[in-house]
Design a protein around this motif. Structure first.
Motif, PDB file in Angstrom:
ATOM      1  N   ALA A  82       5.379   8.228   1.928  1.00  0.00           N
ATOM      2  CA  ALA A  82       5.836   7.291   0.895  1.00  0.00           C
ATOM      3  C   ALA A  82       6.056   7.980  -0.442  1.00  0.00           C
ATOM      4  O   ALA A  82       6.811   7.493  -1.283  1.00  0.00           O
ATOM      5  CB  ALA A  82       4.818   6.159   0.728  1.00  0.00           C
ATOM      6  N   VAL A  83       5.401   9.142  -0.638  1.00  0.00           N
ATOM      7  CA  VAL A  83       5.466   9.832  -1.936  1.00  0.00           C
ATOM      8  C   VAL A  83       6.535  10.918  -1.941  1.00  0.00           C
ATOM      9  O   VAL A  83       6.776  11.564  -2.960  1.00  0.00           O
ATOM     10  CB  VAL A  83       4.072  10.420  -2.290  1.00  0.00           C
ATOM     11  CG1 VAL A  83       4.021  10.909  -3.732  1.00  0.00           C
ATOM     12  CG2 VAL A  83       2.976   9.376  -2.068  1.00  0.00           C
ATOM     13  N   ALA A 135       1.045   3.632  -3.360  1.00  0.00           N
ATOM     14  CA  ALA A 135       0.994   5.072  -3.092  1.00  0.00           C
ATOM     15  C   ALA A 135       1.951   5.853  -3.985  1.00  0.00           C
ATOM     16  O   ALA A 135       1.756   7.046  -4.211  1.00  0.00           O
ATOM     17  CB  ALA A 135       1.323   5.348  -1.620  1.00  0.00           C
ATOM     18  N   VAL A 136       2.981   5.178  -4.512  1.00  0.00           N
ATOM     19  CA  VAL A 136       4.019   5.860  -5.298  1.00  0.00           C
ATOM     20  C   VAL A 136       3.739   5.753  -6.790  1.00  0.00           C
ATOM     21  O   VAL A 136       4.449   6.322  -7.606  1.00  0.00           O
ATOM     22  CB  VAL A 136       5.411   5.274  -4.958  1.00  0.00           C
ATOM     23  CG1 VAL A 136       6.532   6.122  -5.543  1.00  0.00           C
ATOM     24  CG2 VAL A 136       5.614   5.183  -3.445  1.00  0.00           C
ATOM     25  N   ALA A 196       0.825  -1.219   0.000  1.00  0.00           N
ATOM     26  CA  ALA A 196       0.000   0.000   0.000  1.00  0.00           C
ATOM     27  C   ALA A 196       0.852   1.259   0.000  1.00  0.00           C
ATOM     28  O   ALA A 196       0.549   2.221  -0.720  1.00  0.00           O
ATOM     29  CB  ALA A 196      -0.938  -0.004   1.210  1.00  0.00           C
ATOM     30  N   ALA A 197       1.929   1.272   0.794  1.00  0.00           N
ATOM     31  CA  ALA A 197       2.723   2.500   0.924  1.00  0.00           C
ATOM     32  C   ALA A 197       3.906   2.532  -0.034  1.00  0.00           C
ATOM     33  O   ALA A 197       4.122   3.523  -0.716  1.00  0.00           O
ATOM     34  CB  ALA A 197       3.213   2.653   2.373  1.00  0.00           C
ATOM     35  N   GLU A 198       4.659   1.449  -0.107  1.00  0.00           N
ATOM     36  CA  GLU A 198       5.903   1.491  -0.897  1.00  0.00           C
ATOM     37  C   GLU A 198       5.648   1.314  -2.384  1.00  0.00           C
ATOM     38  O   GLU A 198       6.479   1.691  -3.200  1.00  0.00           O
ATOM     39  CB  GLU A 198       6.877   0.397  -0.432  1.00  0.00           C
ATOM     40  CG  GLU A 198       7.126   0.312   1.055  1.00  0.00           C
ATOM     41  CD  GLU A 198       7.815   1.519   1.638  1.00  0.00           C
ATOM     42  OE1 GLU A 198       8.451   2.269   0.883  1.00  0.00           O
ATOM     43  OE2 GLU A 198       7.679   1.726   2.865  1.00  0.00           O
ATOM     44  N   ALA A 207       1.514   7.945   6.381  1.00  0.00           N
ATOM     45  CA  ALA A 207       2.560   7.010   5.949  1.00  0.00           C
ATOM     46  C   ALA A 207       2.496   6.734   4.450  1.00  0.00           C
ATOM     47  O   ALA A 207       3.534   6.689   3.782  1.00  0.00           O
ATOM     48  CB  ALA A 207       2.449   5.704   6.735  1.00  0.00           C
ATOM     49  N   ALA A 208       1.276   6.546   3.922  1.00  0.00           N
ATOM     50  CA  ALA A 208       1.156   6.163   2.507  1.00  0.00           C
ATOM     51  C   ALA A 208       0.964   7.366   1.591  1.00  0.00           C
ATOM     52  O   ALA A 208       1.642   7.477   0.577  1.00  0.00           O
ATOM     53  CB  ALA A 208      -0.002   5.175   2.327  1.00  0.00           C
ATOM     54  N   GLU A 209       0.055   8.266   1.955  1.00  0.00           N
ATOM     55  CA  GLU A 209      -0.290   9.356   1.022  1.00  0.00           C
ATOM     56  C   GLU A 209       0.732  10.484   1.058  1.00  0.00           C
ATOM     57  O   GLU A 209       0.822  11.267   0.117  1.00  0.00           O
ATOM     58  CB  GLU A 209      -1.673   9.930   1.343  1.00  0.00           C
ATOM     59  CG  GLU A 209      -2.783   8.924   1.517  1.00  0.00           C
ATOM     60  CD  GLU A 209      -3.120   8.158   0.258  1.00  0.00           C
ATOM     61  OE1 GLU A 209      -2.785   8.637  -0.840  1.00  0.00           O
ATOM     62  OE2 GLU A 209      -3.701   7.061   0.389  1.00  0.00           O
ATOM     63  N   VAL A 260      11.941   8.370  -3.399  1.00  0.00           N
ATOM     64  CA  VAL A 260      11.095   8.948  -4.443  1.00  0.00           C
ATOM     65  C   VAL A 260      11.728  10.232  -4.988  1.00  0.00           C
ATOM     66  O   VAL A 260      11.705  10.465  -6.204  1.00  0.00           O
ATOM     67  CB  VAL A 260       9.669   9.208  -3.910  1.00  0.00           C
ATOM     68  CG1 VAL A 260       8.834   9.936  -4.945  1.00  0.00           C
ATOM     69  CG2 VAL A 260       9.015   7.889  -3.534  1.00  0.00           C
TER      70      VAL A 260
END
Lengths: 215, 215
Positions: free
Chosen positions: B106-107, A106-107, A101-103, B101-103, B112
């Motif tokens: 992680a971005v 989300a990217v 979901a995150a790595e 953490a995700a939105e 990234v």
């Protein structure tokens, strides 16, 4: 319950699977992500993050973030369980789900690919970005499953003999991986778990092509 | 326990706070992210994702993904709790933590931003990417806190009178936001929760500048 949904949303697909595994029904309402309907004021009043999925409970409470929604469904409808009982085993499953979901997701979701394009790149460059994020991320996920303890190696699912939160995260991500042409040949454990999942009605009925808004 | 750590890792900072809140000690070992030490073979054998934090338990089990580690610590050391008891309240806290953490994180993490630079952009463009991701994401998080139910509006923390998983996610992200010059003026509820947290020794001792490897 109302599920704010979109057929090709990876995160909404996770919640559709969880609802099906729990035998729960929700009214599906659609926000068309490519048309930007998730950014309309009326929907932002539902979810200020402007994202699907959002699950509206009978009392009007709005739950957001797919993994948090899955944990809520698991806590309020414990059978069949989406997480093992042992704290270390639970941590492994949650870590796998968050690694996706995150790595990964989300990217490389639509929002991020639009950011890449806003920097002056074309769709091909955005697709290459998504491809690389997914390929690298899934390689790490294959290792997480390879390194699972002996007790859960029986499979065929990610972490044992029954599907759970890890599989709920995996199946939509592999669907997404194929859209971007990721070679899944080096990920035999993920492929085996996916095949076992897709043979189950709860997963099959949640597939993007089976949704009423599929194009 | 061994915590694989880096002073300025947002995700490791979360685990440092959680360990402190639970009164647990871990031996800190450092992977210098800017020097790429997290991609060395010896560390990939510990965590195939090549990420900190990784928490190595007494029996050698390696736990990864900061939020999964926090939930593990909460399940094995229930006091003080990091999540409320009510399933809906738990879902709100988890959604807030995942929204960060995700939105957000992680971005805009180092990995990234290196991808952005690999597309031919300079550090200023990468910093602008991070700024925008954080500013937009935190605005949504402010709305999530603003929309919390009356029962948890007492504050001063994100969702009530005690710090929890939401605050563990928030404080490192606001530290990170300042590094990228994000204006936090329009986020009074997040700022109030942060101030309450930083007054607590568990949060203060986890701050990047307080770590042995701080530069």
């Amino acid at each position: 319950m109302i599920l704010w949904d979109y057929w090709r949303s990876t995160a909404a697909y996770r919640v559709r699977i969880a609802l099906n595994l729990k035998g729960l029904r929700a009214e599906h309402r659609v926000r068309h992500l490519r048309r930007g309907e998730q950014r309309e004021a009326a929907f932002l009043a539902v979810n200020p993050q402007g994202l699907v999925p959002a699950l509206v409970l009978e009392d009007g409470t709005v739950l957001t973030q797919s993994l948090a929604i899955c944990e809520y469904l698991d806590e309020t409808h414990p059978e069949p369980p989406l997480l093992p009982r042992d704290p270390i085993a639970r941590a492994r499953v949650r870590a796998f789900a968050q690694a996706i979901a995150a790595e990964i997701h989300a990217v490389q979701n639509l929002k991020v690919l639009n950011r890449v394009k806003a920097l002056g790149h074309d769709q091909a460059a955005a697709n290459a970005w998504a491809h690389d994020v997914i390929a690298e991320g899934l390689a790490a996920c294959e290792a997480l499953v390879r390194d699972r303890p002996e007790a859960s190696k029986e499979g065929p699912f990610c972490f044992g003999a029954a599907p759970g939160l890890a599989d709920i995260a995996l199946v939509p991500q592999l669907y997404n991986a194929r859209r971007f042409g990721v070679d899944l040949g080096a990920m035999p454990l993920l492929a085996a778990a996916e095949a076992a999942c897709l043979a189950l009605p709860a997963f099959a009925a949640a597939a993007p092509e089976r949704q009423a808004d599929a194009e």
